[in-house]
Structure formats: C-alpha cells, structure tokens
Design a protein around this motif. Structure first.
Motif, mmCIF file in Angstrom:
data_model
loop_
_atom_site.group_PDB
_atom_site.id
_atom_site.type_symbol
_atom_site.label_atom_id
_atom_site.label_comp_id
_atom_site.label_asym_id
_atom_site.label_seq_id
_atom_site.Cartn_x
_atom_site.Cartn_y
_atom_site.Cartn_z
ATOM 1 N N UNK A 88 -3.302 -76.046 71.999
ATOM 2 C CA UNK A 88 -4.708 -76.249 71.649
ATOM 3 C C UNK A 88 -5.423 -74.899 71.564
ATOM 4 N N UNK A 89 -5.178 -74.033 72.549
ATOM 5 C CA UNK A 89 -5.804 -72.706 72.523
ATOM 6 C C UNK A 89 -5.318 -71.896 71.316
ATOM 7 N N UNK A 90 -4.052 -72.000 71.004
ATOM 8 C CA UNK A 90 -3.492 -71.288 69.853
ATOM 9 C C UNK A 90 -4.122 -71.782 68.552
ATOM 10 N N UNK A 91 -4.283 -73.093 68.412
ATOM 11 C CA UNK A 91 -4.931 -73.652 67.223
ATOM 12 C C UNK A 91 -6.369 -73.162 67.114
ATOM 13 N N UNK A 92 -7.077 -73.169 68.232
ATOM 14 C CA UNK A 92 -8.461 -72.683 68.231
ATOM 15 C C UNK A 92 -8.511 -71.199 67.850
ATOM 16 N N UNK A 93 -7.585 -70.408 68.372
ATOM 17 C CA UNK A 93 -7.532 -68.984 68.021
ATOM 18 C C UNK A 93 -7.266 -68.797 66.529
ATOM 19 N N UNK A 94 -6.362 -69.602 65.964
ATOM 20 C CA UNK A 94 -6.094 -69.540 64.522
ATOM 21 C C UNK A 94 -7.364 -69.819 63.728
ATOM 22 N N UNK A 95 -8.095 -70.837 64.141
ATOM 23 C CA UNK A 95 -9.327 -71.203 63.445
ATOM 24 C C UNK A 95 -10.348 -70.075 63.558
ATOM 25 N N UNK A 96 -10.493 -69.518 64.743
ATOM 26 C CA UNK A 96 -11.473 -68.437 64.953
ATOM 27 C C UNK A 96 -11.115 -67.176 64.172
#
Length: 161
Positions: A88-96
């Motif tokens: 989840x954190x990795x996905x959020x980082x990708x989006x950011x």
C-alpha cells in the motif's frame, strides 16, 4: 470481460454526470463490480484512472477490457495488495511520484467470508483489506487530495462498503 450493468437508473444517472477531463481518479478493486464500473465511467467522462489491484490475471484481464471498452480512456495499473501495508505504501509512493494532486480516491476493494487468518502485518485479512489498508492509503494520499481541492475547489474520498 464485458460487464453489463442491469439497472433501470444508471443510464439516466450517468447522463447527469459532468465531464472530468484532466481529473485523476484512484480506485481500488477495479477487477469487477462497482470498482470496474466506476473506472470505466470516470474514463468515459475524461478522467485519468489509476487502477489499484493485486497483481493477478484478473487485474490484467480487466485492464485489457477497460482499454477495449474505452479506447480513448487513460488507465494506469498500479500494484497494490491491500493485505500488505508495504505494498500500500509503495503504491502511494508511485502515485505521489507521478501526480501532484488527485481528484477522487475511491476505496472500493473488499473481501468477505474468508478464512480466519492473519496478514503478514498481523491483522485479520478482511479487516486489513476492507478497512485498515484503505485508511493507510487515504492518509498517504490526503495531501494530493488537499492540493486538488486548493487548485480546483473540489476533491473527494469515496468509501464503498
């Protein structure tokens, strides 16, 4: 994978929706059901849709179907396993990294009637998938929602249940 929505009301409702050209939609659980229809509809209305799903054949198949149904649609797959906080954190980082604001975060994915077992983070799989990971994703992406709201006057979080 054509999904036919058998609804007397959806077509009329859809006609009332505004164009969302240039708006970024982040939707979890887009392989079927309401997540798939939300992704398709947002793209049909001009939105860019980030599809957050576990890596799977279903995710790849639904991605291909969405591109076929909405050829002019802008879709991006982002791997996000809600049973793994690091994913989840990795996905959020990708989006950011890719976007400085988002218009809509739709926390749609969910599971039910699963065996009683824990995720690698130590939580019940259903509780983490349906609630805790969506809370984490919302917290991580909240600054991008605020940025959209400040820029355009509107942003939204939609929690499906």
């Amino acid at each position: 994978m054509q999904i036919n929505v058998r609804s007397k009301l959806f077509s009329k409702f859809k006609e009332t929706l505004p164009r969302v050209d240039g708006k970024i939609f982040v939707i979890t659980g887009t392989t079927s059901g309401t997540g798939y229809v939300a992704a398709r509809t947002a793209a049909e209305l001009g939105g860019t849709v980030l599809l957050l799903n576990r890596k799977s054949e279903r995710a790849d198949s639904s991605f291909a179907s969405l591109k076929e149904e909405v050829p002019e649609g802008k879709f991006t797959q982002i791997v996000c396993d809600l049973q793994d906080f690091s994913s989840v954190r990795s996905a959020a980082d990708d989006i950011k990294r890719q976007h400085d604001k988002i218009y809509c975060l739709a926390n749609n994915a969910g599971i039910m009637a699963t065996p009683d077992k824990a995720t690698k983070d130590g939580y019940d799989t259903q509780m983490q998938t349906n609630h805790l990971s969506h809370f984490l994703l919302t917290a991580e992406l909240f600054p991008l929602l605020v940025a959209e709201s400040e820029a355009s006057g509107a942003a939204r979080i939609v929690n499906h249940s």
